[in-house]
Design a protein around this motif. Structure first.
Motif, short mmCIF file in Angstrom:
data_model
loop_
_atom_site.label_atom_id
_atom_site.label_comp_id
_atom_site.label_asym_id
_atom_site.label_seq_id
_atom_site.Cartn_x
_atom_site.Cartn_y
_atom_site.Cartn_z
N ALA A 178 0.85 -1.19 0.00
CA ALA A 178 0.00 0.00 0.00
C ALA A 178 0.88 1.23 0.00
O ALA A 178 2.07 1.16 0.30
N VAL A 179 0.27 2.36 -0.35
CA VAL A 179 0.98 3.64 -0.35
C VAL A 179 0.19 4.61 0.52
O VAL A 179 -1.02 4.77 0.33
N THR A 180 0.87 5.21 1.46
CA THR A 180 0.21 6.18 2.33
C THR A 180 0.51 7.59 1.84
O THR A 180 1.05 7.78 0.74
N ALA A 181 0.18 8.58 2.63
CA ALA A 181 0.36 9.97 2.21
C ALA A 181 1.83 10.38 2.26
O ALA A 181 2.69 9.68 2.78
N HIS A 182 2.10 11.53 1.69
CA HIS A 182 3.44 12.14 1.65
C HIS A 182 3.92 12.40 3.08
O HIS A 182 3.11 12.61 3.99
N VAL A 183 5.24 12.41 3.27
CA VAL A 183 5.78 12.70 4.59
C VAL A 183 5.35 14.07 5.08
O VAL A 183 5.13 14.27 6.29
N ALA A 184 5.17 15.02 4.18
CA ALA A 184 4.73 16.37 4.57
C ALA A 184 3.30 16.36 5.08
O ALA A 184 2.87 17.30 5.77
N ASP A 185 2.57 15.28 4.76
CA ASP A 185 1.19 15.14 5.23
C ASP A 185 1.06 14.06 6.29
O ASP A 185 -0.03 13.51 6.51
N ASP A 186 2.18 13.74 6.93
CA ASP A 186 2.20 12.78 8.04
C ASP A 186 1.68 11.40 7.63
O ASP A 186 0.87 10.78 8.34
N GLY A 187 2.17 10.92 6.49
CA GLY A 187 1.71 9.63 5.98
C GLY A 187 1.97 8.47 6.93
O GLY A 187 1.16 7.54 7.00
N ALA A 188 3.09 8.50 7.65
CA ALA A 188 3.37 7.43 8.60
C ALA A 188 2.31 7.39 9.70
O ALA A 188 1.86 6.31 10.13
N ALA A 189 1.91 8.55 10.17
CA ALA A 189 0.87 8.63 11.21
C ALA A 189 -0.45 8.10 10.68
O ALA A 189 -1.20 7.41 11.40
N LEU A 190 -0.75 8.40 9.42
CA LEU A 190 -2.00 7.92 8.82
C LEU A 190 -2.05 6.40 8.82
O LEU A 190 -3.05 5.78 9.19
N GLU A 191 -0.94 5.76 8.40
CA GLU A 191 -0.90 4.30 8.36
C GLU A 191 -0.95 3.72 9.77
O GLU A 191 -1.69 2.75 10.03
N LEU A 192 -0.19 4.26 10.70
CA LEU A 192 -0.19 3.72 12.06
C LEU A 192 -1.54 3.88 12.73
O LEU A 192 -1.97 3.00 13.50
N SER A 193 -2.23 4.96 12.43
CA SER A 193 -3.55 5.20 13.04
C SER A 193 -4.57 4.18 12.58
O SER A 193 -5.60 3.98 13.25
N ARG A 194 -4.31 3.53 11.49
CA ARG A 194 -5.20 2.47 11.01
C ARG A 194 -5.18 1.27 11.93
O ARG A 194 -6.16 0.55 12.05
N TRP A 195 -4.07 1.06 12.59
CA TRP A 195 -3.89 -0.16 13.40
C TRP A 195 -3.88 0.12 14.90
O TRP A 195 -4.14 -0.77 15.70
N PHE A 196 -3.57 1.34 15.28
CA PHE A 196 -3.41 1.65 16.71
C PHE A 196 -4.18 2.94 17.05
O PHE A 196 -3.97 3.96 16.44
#
Length: 285
Positions: A267-285
């Motif tokens: 999968a591809v999440t959002a750009h780092v400038a849009d906090d993509g890592a947080a978006l993906e992690l928020s899906r699970w936690f």
């Protein structure tokens, strides 16, 4: 894939939750500073909070980067990891060549190789390149200074032949006047038998032992923890993340990742400038 795909339910595994979260740093947790080869050392609140939620939920959070060991512990500190009195953090450094626990820093696994022949070939083709090797725990030795901010820690100038006289865990080749495409072509042209290489966003070439990658470093950690690749969520943005994303049970590319990285990801999440890592992690936690 689009950024929204990383927010859909994992097919056939609605109850799945990562037991280990492997996180790249530059371009994933930290934003690139435009026009430079460096990132801001400031974490966004969204990213910090999302990583903390994963940690507080019981997931093993593992920083996994091409950075040297000494430049990764500060990121753990920014995240507030680990909690006081808790089990020490696992860190995969130098693109998988070094695995450590923190705090305090304890190297528990290291892969080294003889880089002399490969470096000689590269310098013969590009005599003006900058060459650096890690002076583990302290900084770097290099033949000439790198662009400001690209290498941290203590710096020591040394002849190239001296730097690679003994086995090393990684060699960095840099040419500020070249492009990443130039270095990709150089790697194909030279063949570099017995050595793996990864090209970064800039004309930056990492040489590592064959078979050593973030995936191999994380595999070592999983073996120690009694986990499987299927238990792992990995997030990254660089070409040096490809093996990690392919190996993990769920490999997620950042929206700012090169196309080659996005194509191999689950999968591809959002750009780092849009906090993509947080978006993906928020899906699970």
């Amino acid at each position: 894939m689009s950024a929204t795909e990383s927010t859909t339910t994992r097919p056939g595994e609605a109850a799945w939750q990562p037991k280990l979260v492997a996180l790249d740093i530059d371009g994933t947790l930290l934003r690139w500073i435009e026009g430079t080869g460096t990132t801001s050392e400031a974490l966004s609140d969204k990213v910090r909070d999302a990583v903390r939620r994963a940690y507080d939920a019981g997931a093993h959070v593992v920083l996994s980067s091409g950075r040297s060991a000494h430049s990764m512990t500060g990121i753990a500190d920014l995240l507030g990891l680990p909690d006081e009195g808790a089990e020490r953090l696992w860190i995969v450094a130098s693109n998988g060549a070094v695995v450590l626990r923190y705090p305090p820093v304890e190297v528990v696994h290291e892969e080294t190789f003889d880089a002399r022949a490969a470096v000689e070939k590269i310098v013969e083709r590009r005599p003006n390149v900058l060459v650096a090797v890690e002076n583990r725990g302290l900084g770097y030795r290099f033949n000439r200074p790198f662009p400001e901010g690209e290498l941290d820690g203590d710096h020591l100038i040394a002849p190239i032949e001296e730097m690679v006289a003994e086995p090393v865990s990684r060699v960095i080749i840099r040419d500020p006047d070249a492009t990443p495409e130039d270095f990709l072509a150089l790697g194909r042209e030279l063949g570099l038998h017995g050595i793996d290489y990864v090209v970064g966003y800039t004309a930056w070439l990492d040489l590592t032992p064959v078979g050593v990658s973030k995936a191999s470093g994380l595999s070592y950690v999983c073996d120690e923890l009694g986990l499987e690749p299927a238990d792992v969520l990995a997030i990254g943005d660089g070409r040096n993340d490809v093996e990690m994303l392919e190996w993990a049970g769920r490999g997620v590319a950042m929206g700012n990742a090169p196309e080659v990285v996005q194509k191999i990801a689950d999968a591809v999440t959002a750009h780092v400038a849009d906090d993509g890592a947080a978006l993906e992690l928020s899906r699970w936690f």
